[in-house]
Design a protein around this motif. Sequence first.
Motif, mmCIF file in Angstrom:
data_model
loop_
_atom_site.group_PDB
_atom_site.id
_atom_site.type_symbol
_atom_site.label_atom_id
_atom_site.label_comp_id
_atom_site.label_asym_id
_atom_site.label_seq_id
_atom_site.Cartn_x
_atom_site.Cartn_y
_atom_site.Cartn_z
ATOM 1 N N GLN A 1 10.623 5.738 -3.587
ATOM 2 C CA GLN A 1 11.772 6.558 -3.966
ATOM 3 C C GLN A 1 12.419 7.205 -2.754
ATOM 4 O O GLN A 1 13.646 7.332 -2.692
ATOM 5 C CB GLN A 1 11.339 7.611 -4.988
ATOM 6 N N THR A 2 11.620 7.593 -1.774
ATOM 7 C CA THR A 2 12.165 8.180 -0.540
ATOM 8 C C THR A 2 13.025 7.169 0.200
ATOM 9 O O THR A 2 14.132 7.491 0.661
ATOM 10 C CB THR A 2 11.018 8.666 0.367
ATOM 11 N N ILE A 3 12.521 5.950 0.334
ATOM 12 C CA ILE A 3 13.304 4.892 0.970
ATOM 13 C C ILE A 3 14.663 4.755 0.306
ATOM 14 O O ILE A 3 15.700 4.700 0.963
ATOM 15 C CB ILE A 3 12.536 3.549 0.901
ATOM 16 N N TYR A 4 14.640 4.691 -1.022
ATOM 17 C CA TYR A 4 15.884 4.515 -1.781
ATOM 18 C C TYR A 4 16.825 5.692 -1.594
ATOM 19 O O TYR A 4 18.018 5.524 -1.310
ATOM 20 C CB TYR A 4 15.552 4.316 -3.256
ATOM 21 N N LYS A 5 16.305 6.913 -1.739
ATOM 22 C CA LYS A 5 17.155 8.102 -1.686
ATOM 23 C C LYS A 5 17.721 8.357 -0.294
ATOM 24 O O LYS A 5 18.853 8.802 -0.159
ATOM 25 C CB LYS A 5 16.353 9.333 -2.135
ATOM 26 N N ILE A 6 16.935 8.063 0.732
ATOM 27 C CA ILE A 6 17.332 8.440 2.091
ATOM 28 C C ILE A 6 18.144 7.363 2.783
ATOM 29 O O ILE A 6 19.150 7.655 3.438
ATOM 30 C CB ILE A 6 16.072 8.773 2.928
ATOM 31 N N GLN A 7 17.761 6.106 2.644
ATOM 32 C CA GLN A 7 18.334 5.057 3.479
ATOM 33 C C GLN A 7 19.321 4.126 2.768
ATOM 34 O O GLN A 7 19.915 3.262 3.410
ATOM 35 C CB GLN A 7 17.206 4.204 4.080
ATOM 36 N N PHE A 8 19.516 4.285 1.459
ATOM 37 C CA PHE A 8 20.398 3.362 0.742
ATOM 38 C C PHE A 8 21.479 4.108 -0.061
ATOM 39 O O PHE A 8 21.566 3.986 -1.280
ATOM 40 C CB PHE A 8 19.575 2.453 -0.179
ATOM 41 N N PRO A 9 22.322 4.873 0.635
ATOM 42 C CA PRO A 9 23.350 5.652 -0.080
ATOM 43 C C PRO A 9 24.396 4.787 -0.774
ATOM 44 O O PRO A 9 24.908 5.166 -1.831
ATOM 45 C CB PRO A 9 23.977 6.508 1.031
ATOM 46 N N LYS B 1 14.315 6.551 -11.920
ATOM 47 C CA LYS B 1 13.555 6.602 -13.174
ATOM 48 C C LYS B 1 12.975 5.238 -13.514
ATOM 49 O O LYS B 1 11.847 5.140 -14.012
ATOM 50 C CB LYS B 1 14.450 7.098 -14.301
ATOM 51 N N ASP B 2 13.734 4.185 -13.232
ATOM 52 C CA ASP B 2 13.218 2.834 -13.474
ATOM 53 C C ASP B 2 12.008 2.557 -12.596
ATOM 54 O O ASP B 2 11.040 1.919 -13.040
ATOM 55 C CB ASP B 2 14.309 1.801 -13.228
ATOM 56 N N TYR B 3 12.057 3.004 -11.343
ATOM 57 C CA TYR B 3 10.903 2.826 -10.465
ATOM 58 C C TYR B 3 9.667 3.493 -11.074
ATOM 59 O O TYR B 3 8.563 2.935 -11.037
ATOM 60 C CB TYR B 3 11.176 3.418 -9.086
ATOM 61 N N GLU B 4 9.841 4.673 -11.625
ATOM 62 C CA GLU B 4 8.708 5.383 -12.232
ATOM 63 C C GLU B 4 8.138 4.611 -13.415
ATOM 64 O O GLU B 4 6.919 4.419 -13.524
ATOM 65 C CB GLU B 4 9.155 6.780 -12.690
ATOM 66 N N GLU B 5 9.021 4.175 -14.311
ATOM 67 C CA GLU B 5 8.556 3.452 -15.500
ATOM 68 C C GLU B 5 7.876 2.143 -15.124
ATOM 69 O O GLU B 5 6.790 1.812 -15.633
ATOM 70 C CB GLU B 5 9.737 3.176 -16.441
ATOM 71 N N VAL B 6 8.492 1.406 -14.234
ATOM 72 C CA VAL B 6 7.938 0.107 -13.823
ATOM 73 C C VAL B 6 6.622 0.307 -13.065
ATOM 74 O O VAL B 6 5.658 -0.438 -13.264
ATOM 75 C CB VAL B 6 8.964 -0.654 -12.952
ATOM 76 N N TRP B 7 6.592 1.319 -12.196
ATOM 77 C CA TRP B 7 5.381 1.573 -11.415
ATOM 78 C C TRP B 7 4.197 1.862 -12.334
ATOM 79 O O TRP B 7 3.128 1.268 -12.179
ATOM 80 C CB TRP B 7 5.606 2.749 -10.464
ATOM 81 N N HIS B 8 4.381 2.762 -13.283
ATOM 82 C CA HIS B 8 3.275 3.125 -14.184
ATOM 83 C C HIS B 8 2.863 1.932 -15.054
ATOM 84 O O HIS B 8 1.679 1.747 -15.354
ATOM 85 C CB HIS B 8 3.674 4.316 -15.045
ATOM 86 N N GLY C 1 0.802 -1.217 0.000
ATOM 87 C CA GLY C 1 0.000 0.000 0.000
ATOM 88 C C GLY C 1 0.833 1.265 0.000
ATOM 89 O O GLY C 1 0.326 2.350 0.332
ATOM 90 N N MET C 2 2.116 1.157 -0.352
ATOM 91 C CA MET C 2 2.979 2.318 -0.431
ATOM 92 C C MET C 2 2.747 3.062 -1.746
ATOM 93 O O MET C 2 2.152 2.532 -2.680
ATOM 94 C CB MET C 2 4.450 1.899 -0.324
ATOM 95 N N THR C 3 3.255 4.290 -1.818
ATOM 96 C CA THR C 3 3.209 5.065 -3.045
ATOM 97 C C THR C 3 4.572 5.022 -3.727
ATOM 98 O O THR C 3 5.582 4.663 -3.115
ATOM 99 C CB THR C 3 2.858 6.536 -2.767
ATOM 100 N N LEU C 4 4.591 5.413 -4.995
ATOM 101 C CA LEU C 4 5.850 5.507 -5.729
ATOM 102 C C LEU C 4 6.806 6.461 -5.020
ATOM 103 O O LEU C 4 8.003 6.170 -4.890
ATOM 104 C CB LEU C 4 5.585 5.991 -7.161
ATOM 105 N N GLN C 5 6.281 7.584 -4.552
ATOM 106 C CA GLN C 5 7.120 8.570 -3.879
ATOM 107 C C GLN C 5 7.738 8.002 -2.608
ATOM 108 O O GLN C 5 8.904 8.281 -2.271
ATOM 109 C CB GLN C 5 6.306 9.832 -3.549
ATOM 110 N N GLN C 6 6.994 7.172 -1.899
ATOM 111 C CA GLN C 6 7.529 6.567 -0.678
ATOM 112 C C GLN C 6 8.641 5.571 -0.988
ATOM 113 O O GLN C 6 9.644 5.511 -0.286
ATOM 114 C CB GLN C 6 6.401 5.899 0.112
#
Length: 503
Positions: free
Chosen positions: A402-410, A487-494, A395-400
């Motif tokens: 992406q946030t996980i990836y950007k913030i917690q997986f440097p 960007k891959d997350y966006e394409e795959v999500w849609h 039940g997560m969103t695409l933005q969430q």
Amino acid sequence: MFTNERKLFHEVHHNTQFSINVYGGPQDSIEFDAIFNLYEPVTIETCYDDTNSNEKQLGIKNDKGDWNTNGSPRRIIHFDKEKLCLLAQVFDGSNNIKDAKLSAIQLREELDILRTFNNVKTTLSSIDEKFMIMEMWHETNSQKSGDIIRNIHFAHNGFDRIYSGPHIGVGNPLFKSSRRICKLNSDYDNIDLLNVDFNYSQRINYSPAKKHNEYMKLIAENSWSGKVINDYRIVARKMLNLGGERTLIAAIIPPKTSHINGLLGFDFKDENDLVLAEAMFSSLPFDYFVRTLNKGNLQPNVVAKLPYVTSKYNSALCLRALMLNCLSEEYSQLWERLYKKEYNENKWAKEDKRLSDLKFSNLKSCLTFETSCRTDFERRQILVEIDVLTSMALGMTLQQLQTIYKIQFPVLQSYEDDTWYDQNGRIAFTNNRSMTGVGFTRKDFEVIKNEKNGEFILEIEDDTVVDGPVKRTIRYKAPFTKCNREKDYEEVWHNFEERFANI
């Protein structure tokens, strides 16, 4: 909460954590501010600076790969009774705020992500009667007791194979092979999945030290198949690298095999549950959940808190987990029992000539060498699709996501930014430390990096096979490209959003 990564205190280890706490007098309600992942005191000041509108580079590390000291009001987590209750529910299954454990939350919007986990009411502990957790052989004590013996070799059958932690990767039971002399964690070589036989298994470090009948008496039992080694099982690395590329690292191992306590094992009564759990264990959202627990070891009580969610995405998730893990003929029975004709209707969720939909339409009820994903590019794409499907199931969103990836997986970000694929889907160069020896050296790659076409040859010596070392010639086809995970997350999500809209 500070971490001594910048060695403010030289006399203690750089991983040492400590906190500065400011207490007030009694109040009518529980309320306080917290900031986590601090490396310099100045960050606190910038977080509380009303004129600071910083919205960029707020992850654990900055774009240069250095520990992030940027402050922002978004980093201030204001806790009250409701938020403490949320933490108690998510991480302890309790409604008592005294059970709340403060996790390493980087930005306040992560609380909404934790709420999505909390909305999933089923956890692995709720299917307790249908699965069990085991450690199996203790690396030191089981040698002392004469149950296993140090024996670096290629196993002649499943019973003779005892896995260690480095042998597996995310969704990959054939990640690395022990070297002939294997004393350190670095004494393992990456396995080229395109250049192994269908009956291949890697060189391992231990063998049973007892006769077969005596050895089998020591194996744990379950209530559905007798001995746990009668089943396909998930194993996950027990040591959790909270600051590494990935934290939760799990794969499926075949029957008859066992493992030392550097891996934690999971035996499921239902193989559908097994494969679905493995898909989710391989996802970034589950990795994030384990990472926020801030534990050094994957203990049974940690695993029991993991969500277990069934959804309309089950079939797609299970197929992708099978295509990652079923790398040898030992997985034939698992594949054949779970294969569905609908698997052939699947398609890649990204447009790229290195991804052919024939991979899905050509699937058969019997497992073959071609069934599984073997190129680096295919395997990365499967994991990206698992990330998206798991996020949707939670039940997560695409933005969430992406946030996980950007913030917690440097670290994962830094590897993605410097991993280059050729037109055949092979990694031509990577700075990934866990893939040392894969592709060209940086010096050699810089020479060919910008080539638009042509074939480039790399001569290597491969000692991960039984008749090794053997000389191999690997051919790489230009041009070389990187991937962009966001960007891959966006394409795959849609793509999946449209595909599953009417299901």
